[in-house]
Design a protein around this motif. Structure first.
Motif, PDB file in Angstrom:
ATOM      1  N   VAL A  22      -3.617  28.738  18.464  1.00 57.30           N
ATOM      2  CA  VAL A  22      -2.697  28.712  17.320  1.00 57.30           C
ATOM      3  C   VAL A  22      -1.482  29.585  17.610  1.00 57.30           C
ATOM      4  O   VAL A  22      -0.339  29.224  17.279  1.00 57.30           O
ATOM      5  CB  VAL A  22      -3.414  29.180  16.033  1.00 57.30           C
ATOM      6  N   ASN A  23      -1.719  30.731  18.225  1.00 58.68           N
ATOM      7  CA  ASN A  23      -0.603  31.621  18.587  1.00 58.68           C
ATOM      8  C   ASN A  23       0.386  30.936  19.530  1.00 58.68           C
ATOM      9  O   ASN A  23       1.582  31.237  19.518  1.00 58.68           O
ATOM     10  CB  ASN A  23      -1.138  32.891  19.264  1.00 58.68           C
ATOM     11  N   ARG A  24      -0.148  30.024  20.331  1.00 59.65           N
ATOM     12  CA  ARG A  24       0.709  29.304  21.280  1.00 59.65           C
ATOM     13  C   ARG A  24       1.432  28.138  20.629  1.00 59.65           C
ATOM     14  O   ARG A  24       2.263  27.481  21.268  1.00 59.65           O
ATOM     15  CB  ARG A  24      -0.133  28.786  22.439  1.00 59.65           C
ATOM     16  N   GLY A  25       1.096  27.858  19.358  1.00 62.38           N
ATOM     17  CA  GLY A  25       1.800  26.804  18.638  1.00 62.38           C
ATOM     18  C   GLY A  25       1.035  25.521  18.453  1.00 62.38           C
ATOM     19  O   GLY A  25       1.585  24.510  17.987  1.00 62.38           O
ATOM     20  N   VAL A  26      -0.263  25.503  18.795  1.00 60.67           N
ATOM     21  CA  VAL A  26      -1.058  24.279  18.606  1.00 60.67           C
ATOM     22  C   VAL A  26      -1.362  24.117  17.120  1.00 60.67           C
ATOM     23  O   VAL A  26      -1.891  25.040  16.485  1.00 60.67           O
ATOM     24  CB  VAL A  26      -2.381  24.358  19.406  1.00 60.67           C
ATOM     25  N   PRO A  27      -1.058  22.961  16.528  1.00 56.18           N
ATOM     26  CA  PRO A  27      -1.321  22.755  15.095  1.00 56.18           C
ATOM     27  C   PRO A  27      -2.832  22.825  14.796  1.00 56.18           C
ATOM     28  O   PRO A  27      -3.644  22.271  15.544  1.00 56.18           O
ATOM     29  CB  PRO A  27      -0.788  21.348  14.827  1.00 56.18           C
ATOM     30  N   ILE A  28      -3.165  23.479  13.706  1.00 61.13           N
ATOM     31  CA  ILE A  28      -4.587  23.676  13.373  1.00 61.13           C
ATOM     32  C   ILE A  28      -5.333  22.361  13.174  1.00 61.13           C
ATOM     33  O   ILE A  28      -6.460  22.217  13.669  1.00 61.13           O
ATOM     34  CB  ILE A  28      -4.708  24.607  12.155  1.00 61.13           C
ATOM     35  N   PRO A  29      -4.793  21.356  12.470  1.00 60.09           N
ATOM     36  CA  PRO A  29      -5.533  20.090  12.323  1.00 60.09           C
ATOM     37  C   PRO A  29      -5.879  19.444  13.664  1.00 60.09           C
ATOM     38  O   PRO A  29      -6.980  18.923  13.844  1.00 60.09           O
ATOM     39  CB  PRO A  29      -4.585  19.208  11.507  1.00 60.09           C
ATOM     40  N   LYS A  30      -4.920  19.477  14.615  1.00 62.27           N
ATOM     41  CA  LYS A  30      -5.178  18.916  15.943  1.00 62.27           C
ATOM     42  C   LYS A  30      -6.234  19.737  16.681  1.00 62.27           C
ATOM     43  O   LYS A  30      -7.095  19.194  17.387  1.00 62.27           O
ATOM     44  CB  LYS A  30      -3.884  18.893  16.763  1.00 62.27           C
ATOM     45  N   LEU A  31      -6.154  21.041  16.506  1.00 58.84           N
ATOM     46  CA  LEU A  31      -7.098  21.937  17.167  1.00 58.84           C
ATOM     47  C   LEU A  31      -8.523  21.701  16.655  1.00 58.84           C
ATOM     48  O   LEU A  31      -9.475  21.592  17.436  1.00 58.84           O
ATOM     49  CB  LEU A  31      -6.685  23.388  16.932  1.00 58.84           C
ATOM     50  N   ILE A  32      -8.657  21.595  15.341  1.00 62.05           N
ATOM     51  CA  ILE A  32      -9.982  21.352  14.748  1.00 62.05           C
ATOM     52  C   ILE A  32     -10.545  20.016  15.229  1.00 62.05           C
ATOM     53  O   ILE A  32     -11.735  19.916  15.585  1.00 62.05           O
ATOM     54  CB  ILE A  32      -9.893  21.379  13.207  1.00 62.05           C
ATOM     55  N   ALA A  33      -9.690  18.984  15.259  1.00 58.19           N
ATOM     56  CA  ALA A  33     -10.146  17.664  15.718  1.00 58.19           C
ATOM     57  C   ALA A  33     -10.635  17.742  17.165  1.00 58.19           C
ATOM     58  O   ALA A  33     -11.659  17.138  17.523  1.00 58.19           O
ATOM     59  CB  ALA A  33      -9.016  16.654  15.590  1.00 58.19           C
ATOM     60  N   GLY A  34      -9.920  18.493  18.000  1.00 61.33           N
ATOM     61  CA  GLY A  34     -10.321  18.635  19.400  1.00 61.33           C
ATOM     62  C   GLY A  34     -11.616  19.412  19.558  1.00 61.33           C
ATOM     63  O   GLY A  34     -12.472  19.057  20.374  1.00 61.33           O
ATOM     64  N   ILE A  35     -11.752  20.487  18.773  1.00 66.83           N
ATOM     65  CA  ILE A  35     -12.981  21.285  18.831  1.00 66.83           C
ATOM     66  C   ILE A  35     -14.173  20.438  18.388  1.00 66.83           C
ATOM     67  O   ILE A  35     -15.243  20.471  19.013  1.00 66.83           O
ATOM     68  CB  ILE A  35     -12.852  22.547  17.955  1.00 66.83           C
ATOM     69  N   LYS A  36     -13.984  19.678  17.317  1.00 65.66           N
ATOM     70  CA  LYS A  36     -15.069  18.817  16.822  1.00 65.66           C
ATOM     71  C   LYS A  36     -15.486  17.804  17.885  1.00 65.66           C
ATOM     72  O   LYS A  36     -16.684  17.572  18.114  1.00 65.66           O
ATOM     73  CB  LYS A  36     -14.612  18.091  15.559  1.00 65.66           C
ATOM     74  N   GLN A  37     -14.492  17.223  18.546  1.00 67.68           N
ATOM     75  CA  GLN A  37     -14.785  16.263  19.615  1.00 67.68           C
ATOM     76  C   GLN A  37     -15.547  16.939  20.752  1.00 67.68           C
ATOM     77  O   GLN A  37     -16.524  16.397  21.281  1.00 67.68           O
ATOM     78  CB  GLN A  37     -13.479  15.655  20.129  1.00 67.68           C
ATOM     79  N   GLY A  38     -15.114  18.141  21.121  1.00 65.65           N
ATOM     80  CA  GLY A  38     -15.773  18.879  22.199  1.00 65.65           C
ATOM     81  C   GLY A  38     -17.211  19.242  21.857  1.00 65.65           C
ATOM     82  O   GLY A  38     -18.110  19.138  22.702  1.00 65.65           O
ATOM     83  N   ILE A  39     -17.439  19.669  20.611  1.00 69.35           N
ATOM     84  CA  ILE A  39     -18.802  20.022  20.170  1.00 69.35           C
ATOM     85  C   ILE A  39     -19.694  18.782  20.202  1.00 69.35           C
ATOM     86  O   ILE A  39     -20.857  18.846  20.648  1.00 69.35           O
ATOM     87  CB  ILE A  39     -18.778  20.633  18.751  1.00 69.35           C
TER      88      ILE A  39
END
Length: 515
Positions: free
Chosen positions: A111-128
């Motif tokens: 997030v500090n690097r500028g990644v949008p939180i909705p995109k980040l959550i979607a990616g984490i969910k996919q990874g899990i």
């Protein structure tokens, strides 16, 4: 209400979210730091001290989380999720907490690097989801309860206490696979621990009760057991109705009916009565006179176990009005019901229903009784989880292997969701990294050795020996973990990470007495 972060000023919205996110992340990290030092065979203990100076020394993750003082709302959220892991599986709270902390820390960095939180959550969910899928595809199932792998699972979860591991496996053999595979049955509930006692596997049940009255028999052989899920007393008449002639007449009828039912019980050969509520003095005196043992105010859990083991059916007090032949179908049977003087509890032996066992764990002093009981319960929970869902290599080996697989997929994901996969891959390396650190080795050096070995041999079971620091095959060495513990830990870690990332601001609620 008092708003902790002002969102009404232009340009402050992002800063408000950023401040809340960092505050929550720091709270989660603080909780994780309290348990991460306990992970692995070389993990150390934590000392918990209350305001009265009472001390608990343990390396059990759930005990530390339950007893520690946590005021930050995010910390309380994490502890609640970790407890749900304990309630569902009975083990893995430390792993779930560490994974959650690592997921959130890396996510905040993105997030500090500028990644949008909705995109980040979607990616984490996919990874899990990918990680869970790969865990399931690499599960080794337990076909035979006599398999050496089951003992190793109990041994690792029982913190290398060989005597406890043997007790747990012997009990599993007695209870049998069908019962242990039932998600409603909690194997860990069959464990009790006492100071100054020897380890013992007791066939049957132990109920945390004594005889209702010391004049009742201490021991009943060939026990015919009646289980009343109600008060053992005449039916009630409302207090107001008692003041009327009709009401008083009804009271006398109920009393006479109850006394007839007492005689009916003796004609059935009932010599043990278990009740989940109170017992009428008339019934108590009657049972003393007729040599009947009465157990009153049994918990719902004890009542359920008693019914399962003896083959009894529960009955309400109104059901005692049935005729004798009908009532016979409600009776349970056990070879023996005895008040154990050593344990000061009731033992039920040789029930005609499902086989059960009670695991008595001995401890030399009062200070270590609770810790020995916690260790045994962890071992029992892990054994049951492995029987239900199989096992995988432990020591963080399979998580490290899956992390590499997820990183390969990152480049195939379009957009910023790929950063979420990277967060998951990084978090999956944390368990092995922490185990290596707790063992006194350099994680950077040893993780690189494992990476090379896993790439060369393509094995998901390679990890680091906590004694020597060498790369070993965890499966061959017998370092095994239940797959369900790993899967639920990942799910719990994602649950808390997603919840924290979605919090935009923190608001203090007004108290009830404020206008």
């Amino acid at each position: 209400m008092f708003i902790m972060h002002n969102q009404n000023q232009t340009g402050h919205d992002y800063n408000d979210h950023f401040t809340a996110l960092h505050s929550n992340m720091n709270a989660i990290r603080a909780v994780a730091s309290a348990v991460e030092g306990t992970l692995g065979s070389k993990g150390l203990d934590t000392m918990l001290v209350d305001e009265n100076g009472q001390v608990i020394v343990t390396n059990d993750g759930v005990t530390i989380l339950e007893k520690m003082e946590a005021n930050h709302p995010a910390a309380k959220m994490l502890i609640k999720v970790a407890k749900s892991q304990q309630n569902e599986i009975g083990d893995g709270t430390t792993t779930a907490t560490i994974l959650a902390s690592e997921l959130l820390t890396d996510a905040v960095n993105q997030v500090n690097r500028g990644v949008p939180i909705p995109k980040l959550i979607a990616g984490i969910k996919q990874g899990i989801n990918i990680a869970i899928q790969k865990l399931r595809s690499n599960v080794r199932m337990i076909e035979d309860l006599k398999a050496p792998s089951l003992f190793q699972i109990a041994y690792i979860a029982g913190r290398e206490h060989e005597d406890i591991a043997k007790l747990i496996v012997d009990a599993a053999l007695l209870i049998k696979k069908e019962k242990l595979s039932d998600p409603e049955y909690k194997f860990a509930d069959s464990i009790v621990a006492y100071e100054g006692k020897q380890n013992q596997l007791i066939s049957g049940l132990i109920l945390n009760k004594k005889r209702m009255n010391s004049q009742m028999p201490k021991k009943i052989s060939k026990a015919n057991i009646l289980v009343i899920e109600d008060a053992f007393e005449p039916e009630n008449v409302e207090e107001e109705a008692l003041g009327t002639e009709i009401g008083f007449q009804k009271y006398l009828e109920y009393k006479a009916e109850f006394q007839k039912n007492l005689l009916k019980i003796t004609s059935l050969g009932v010599n043990v009565i278990a009740v989940d509520r109170g017992v009428d003095p008339i019934a108590e005196e009657f049972c003393i006179d007729h040599g009947i043992m009465v157990l009153q105010r049994l918990s719902r859990q004890d009542l359920k176990r008693l019914v399962e083991h003896t083959g009894a059916k529960t009955i309400k007090r109104t059901g005692l009005n049935k005729d004798t032949e009908e009532l016979k179908a409600y009776l349970g049977y056990a070879d023996e019901v005895i008040e154990d003087q050593m344990l000061e509890k009731i033992r039920i032996i040789g029930g005609k229903g499902k086989p059960m066992a009670t695991i008595l764990v001995g401890a030399s002093t009062d200070e270590i009784v609770e810790e020995r009981e916690r260790i045994a319960k962890d071992a029992a929970s892990s054994v049951q989880a492995a029987i239900r869902g199989g096992y995988v290599p432990g020591g963080g080996a399979i998580e490290f292997f899956i992390a590499k697989e997820i990183e390969k997929l990152k480049d195939q994901v379009h957009g910023m969701e790929g950063f979420g996969l990277q967060v998951v891959a990084s978090a999956l390396r944390k368990p092995m990294s922490q185990i290596i650190l707790n063992a006194g080795f350099n994680p950077l050096e040893k993780l690189e050795e494992v990476k090379v070995a896993q790439n060369t041999q393509q094995k998901d079971s390679l990890g680091i020996d906590a004694d020597t620091g060498e790369v070993i095959d965890m499966e061959q060495r017998g370092v095994l973990d239940p797959a369900l513990v790993k899967i639920h830990a990942l799910q719990a870690a994602f649950e808390i990470t997603e919840a924290i990332l979605r919090i935009k601001t923190i608001i203090k609620m007004k108290s009830d007495d404020q206008d």
